[in-house]
Write a protein that holds these residues in place. Structure first.
Motif, PDB file in Angstrom:
ATOM      1  N   LEU A 156       0.830  -1.199   0.000  1.00 35.05           N
ATOM      2  CA  LEU A 156       0.000   0.000   0.000  1.00 35.05           C
ATOM      3  C   LEU A 156       0.867   1.253   0.000  1.00 35.05           C
ATOM      4  CD1 LEU A 156      -2.628  -1.077   2.667  1.00 35.05           C
ATOM      5  CD2 LEU A 156      -2.905  -1.055   0.202  1.00 35.05           C
ATOM      6  N   PRO A 157       0.389   2.325  -0.648  1.00 35.08           N
ATOM      7  CA  PRO A 157       1.117   3.600  -0.606  1.00 35.08           C
ATOM      8  C   PRO A 157       1.141   4.164   0.821  1.00 35.08           C
ATOM      9  CG  PRO A 157      -0.640   3.639  -2.251  1.00 35.08           C
ATOM     10  CD  PRO A 157      -0.772   2.369  -1.500  1.00 35.08           C
ATOM     11  N   GLU A 158       2.027   5.090   1.053  1.00 35.61           N
ATOM     12  CA  GLU A 158       2.195   5.696   2.371  1.00 35.61           C
ATOM     13  C   GLU A 158       0.903   6.383   2.803  1.00 35.61           C
ATOM     14  OE1 GLU A 158       4.414   6.217   5.635  1.00 35.61           O
ATOM     15  OE2 GLU A 158       5.233   5.390   3.799  1.00 35.61           O
ATOM     16  N   GLY A 159       0.457   6.087   4.037  1.00 40.18           N
ATOM     17  CA  GLY A 159      -0.729   6.725   4.584  1.00 40.18           C
ATOM     18  C   GLY A 159      -2.031   6.006   4.276  1.00 40.18           C
ATOM     19  N   GLN A 160      -2.021   4.997   3.450  1.00 38.50           N
ATOM     20  CA  GLN A 160      -3.247   4.279   3.110  1.00 38.50           C
ATOM     21  C   GLN A 160      -3.306   3.005   3.950  1.00 38.50           C
ATOM     22  OE1 GLN A 160      -3.575   3.369  -1.016  1.00 38.50           O
ATOM     23  NE2 GLN A 160      -5.739   2.836  -0.904  1.00 38.50           N
ATOM     24  N   SER A 161      -4.499   2.680   4.446  1.00 36.15           N
ATOM     25  CA  SER A 161      -4.653   1.493   5.284  1.00 36.15           C
ATOM     26  C   SER A 161      -5.414   0.402   4.527  1.00 36.15           C
ATOM     27  CB  SER A 161      -5.403   1.847   6.567  1.00 36.15           C
ATOM     28  OG  SER A 161      -6.697   2.293   6.255  1.00 36.15           O
ATOM     29  N   LEU A 162      -5.445  -0.778   5.123  1.00 37.71           N
ATOM     30  CA  LEU A 162      -6.146  -1.911   4.519  1.00 37.71           C
ATOM     31  C   LEU A 162      -7.654  -1.665   4.526  1.00 37.71           C
ATOM     32  CD1 LEU A 162      -4.150  -4.857   6.087  1.00 37.71           C
ATOM     33  CD2 LEU A 162      -4.249  -4.272   3.679  1.00 37.71           C
ATOM     34  N   PRO A 163      -8.394  -2.312   3.635  1.00 41.37           N
ATOM     35  CA  PRO A 163      -9.853  -2.146   3.611  1.00 41.37           C
ATOM     36  C   PRO A 163     -10.488  -2.615   4.925  1.00 41.37           C
ATOM     37  CG  PRO A 163      -9.091  -3.330   1.673  1.00 41.37           C
ATOM     38  CD  PRO A 163      -7.925  -3.172   2.565  1.00 41.37           C
ATOM     39  N   VAL A 164     -11.695  -2.140   5.162  1.00 44.16           N
ATOM     40  CA  VAL A 164     -12.415  -2.469   6.389  1.00 44.16           C
ATOM     41  C   VAL A 164     -12.727  -3.969   6.458  1.00 44.16           C
ATOM     42  CG1 VAL A 164     -14.527  -2.016   7.679  1.00 44.16           C
ATOM     43  CG2 VAL A 164     -13.403  -0.167   6.470  1.00 44.16           C
ATOM     44  N   LEU A 165     -12.913  -4.598   5.325  1.00 41.31           N
ATOM     45  CA  LEU A 165     -13.254  -6.020   5.324  1.00 41.31           C
ATOM     46  C   LEU A 165     -12.082  -6.919   5.703  1.00 41.31           C
ATOM     47  CD1 LEU A 165     -15.592  -6.513   2.250  1.00 41.31           C
ATOM     48  CD2 LEU A 165     -16.162  -6.577   4.653  1.00 41.31           C
ATOM     49  N   PHE A 166     -10.875  -6.406   5.705  1.00 40.56           N
ATOM     50  CA  PHE A 166      -9.724  -7.255   6.038  1.00 40.56           C
ATOM     51  C   PHE A 166      -9.798  -7.795   7.465  1.00 40.56           C
ATOM     52  CE2 PHE A 166      -5.370  -7.944   7.501  1.00 40.56           C
ATOM     53  CZ  PHE A 166      -4.990  -8.923   6.604  1.00 40.56           C
ATOM     54  N   PRO A 167     -10.038  -6.967   8.503  1.00 42.41           N
ATOM     55  CA  PRO A 167     -10.152  -7.534   9.848  1.00 42.41           C
ATOM     56  C   PRO A 167     -11.347  -8.467   9.994  1.00 42.41           C
ATOM     57  CG  PRO A 167     -10.066  -5.141   9.965  1.00 42.41           C
ATOM     58  CD  PRO A 167     -10.062  -5.516   8.528  1.00 42.41           C
ATOM     59  N   VAL A 168     -12.424  -8.165   9.274  1.00 42.91           N
ATOM     60  CA  VAL A 168     -13.601  -9.041   9.305  1.00 42.91           C
ATOM     61  C   VAL A 168     -13.247 -10.407   8.731  1.00 42.91           C
ATOM     62  CG1 VAL A 168     -15.942  -9.358   8.408  1.00 42.91           C
ATOM     63  CG2 VAL A 168     -15.200  -7.116   9.206  1.00 42.91           C
ATOM     64  N   SER A 169     -12.479 -10.426   7.662  1.00 43.20           N
ATOM     65  CA  SER A 169     -12.099 -11.702   7.059  1.00 43.20           C
ATOM     66  C   SER A 169     -11.162 -12.487   7.975  1.00 43.20           C
ATOM     67  CB  SER A 169     -11.456 -11.495   5.689  1.00 43.20           C
ATOM     68  OG  SER A 169     -10.195 -10.870   5.820  1.00 43.20           O
ATOM     69  N   VAL A 170     -10.283 -11.791   8.686  1.00 43.29           N
ATOM     70  CA  VAL A 170      -9.381 -12.479   9.614  1.00 43.29           C
ATOM     71  C   VAL A 170     -10.173 -13.098  10.764  1.00 43.29           C
ATOM     72  CG1 VAL A 170      -7.477 -12.147  11.239  1.00 43.29           C
ATOM     73  CG2 VAL A 170      -7.382 -11.079   8.991  1.00 43.29           C
ATOM     74  N   VAL A 171     -11.137 -12.368  11.298  1.00 45.05           N
ATOM     75  CA  VAL A 171     -11.974 -12.906  12.376  1.00 45.05           C
ATOM     76  C   VAL A 171     -12.799 -14.081  11.871  1.00 45.05           C
ATOM     77  CG1 VAL A 171     -13.937 -12.378  13.878  1.00 45.05           C
ATOM     78  CG2 VAL A 171     -12.049 -10.775  13.685  1.00 45.05           C
ATOM     79  N   SER A 172     -13.357 -13.965  10.669  1.00 47.19           N
ATOM     80  CA  SER A 172     -14.170 -15.070  10.131  1.00 47.19           C
ATOM     81  C   SER A 172     -13.319 -16.296   9.839  1.00 47.19           C
ATOM     82  CB  SER A 172     -14.935 -14.620   8.889  1.00 47.19           C
ATOM     83  OG  SER A 172     -14.042 -14.342   7.842  1.00 47.19           O
ATOM     84  N   ILE A 173     -12.053 -16.117   9.513  1.00 48.49           N
ATOM     85  CA  ILE A 173     -11.165 -17.271   9.317  1.00 48.49           C
ATOM     86  C   ILE A 173     -11.036 -18.043  10.624  1.00 48.49           C
ATOM     87  CG2 ILE A 173      -8.751 -17.945   8.930  1.00 48.49           C
ATOM     88  CD1 ILE A 173      -8.614 -15.693   6.866  1.00 48.49           C
ATOM     89  N   PHE A 174     -10.786 -17.341  11.714  1.00 50.09           N
ATOM     90  CA  PHE A 174     -10.627 -18.015  12.999  1.00 50.09           C
ATOM     91  C   PHE A 174     -11.929 -18.652  13.474  1.00 50.09           C
ATOM     92  CE2 PHE A 174      -6.936 -15.125  13.291  1.00 50.09           C
ATOM     93  CZ  PHE A 174      -5.958 -16.102  13.450  1.00 50.09           C
TER      94      PHE A 174
END
Length: 160
Positions: A104-122
């Motif tokens: 990712l470019p400087e200052g840009q964060s991951l999409p909101v769905l990324f933490p949701v996908s990590v939680v759903s994986i577990f």
């Protein structure tokens, strides 16, 4: 060969002889039991309460037996939920790998769905096998809550 009679279900009343837990850092649990098999007749519709007696201690246990259609429907629903959990697991895993591997470019964060996908994986990593095993083991017979001295018993399905 011990074949089940149509309209009945085989259950085992499990009398727990000992339950020991040893160790401080590594816990080891050792349970010994003795099973007694019963043939319980299923009701034509709805639920039916039956009384089973443990031959070890002569304790009277109440069990609830569901009809064949409801039992099959519940086992199928559990199996479908296990399959859906497996699908969600692989989709979320693919999404997390895809999004997590991006630079990712400087200052840009991951999409909101990324933490949701990590939680759903577990969550689905645990839920899918548990639902699969419960669907394979479900036989429509459950023990009703017993008083304190009778809690050393369990009702288990008989396979094979």
């Amino acid at each position: 060969m011990n074949r089940p009679i149509p309209g009945t279900v085989q259950v085992a009343v499990r009398h727990i002889l000992s339950d020991r837990t040893t160790g401080v850092f590594t816990r080891t649990r050792r349970i010994t039991w003795r099973d007694s098999r019963y043939q319980v007749r299923r009701p034509t519709s709805g639920k039916h309460t039956v009384e089973l007696t443990c031959p070890e201690c002569d304790a009277s246990l109440l069990a609830e037996v569901r009809d064949e259609a409801r039992t099959r429907r519940t086992a199928t629903v559990l199996l479908v939920l296990a399959a859906l959990s497996g699908i969600v697991f692989f989709l979320a895993l693919g999404y997390a790998i895809h999004e997590g591997g991006k630079t990712l470019p400087e200052g840009q964060s991951l999409p909101v769905l990324f933490p949701v996908s990590v939680v759903s994986i577990f969550v689905t990593f645990v839920a899918a096998p548990v639902l699969l095993l419960r669907s394979r083991r479900y036989n429509g017979v459950s023990m009703l809550d017993a008083p304190k001295p009778r809690r050393i018993h369990g009702i288990m399905p008989v396979r094979g």
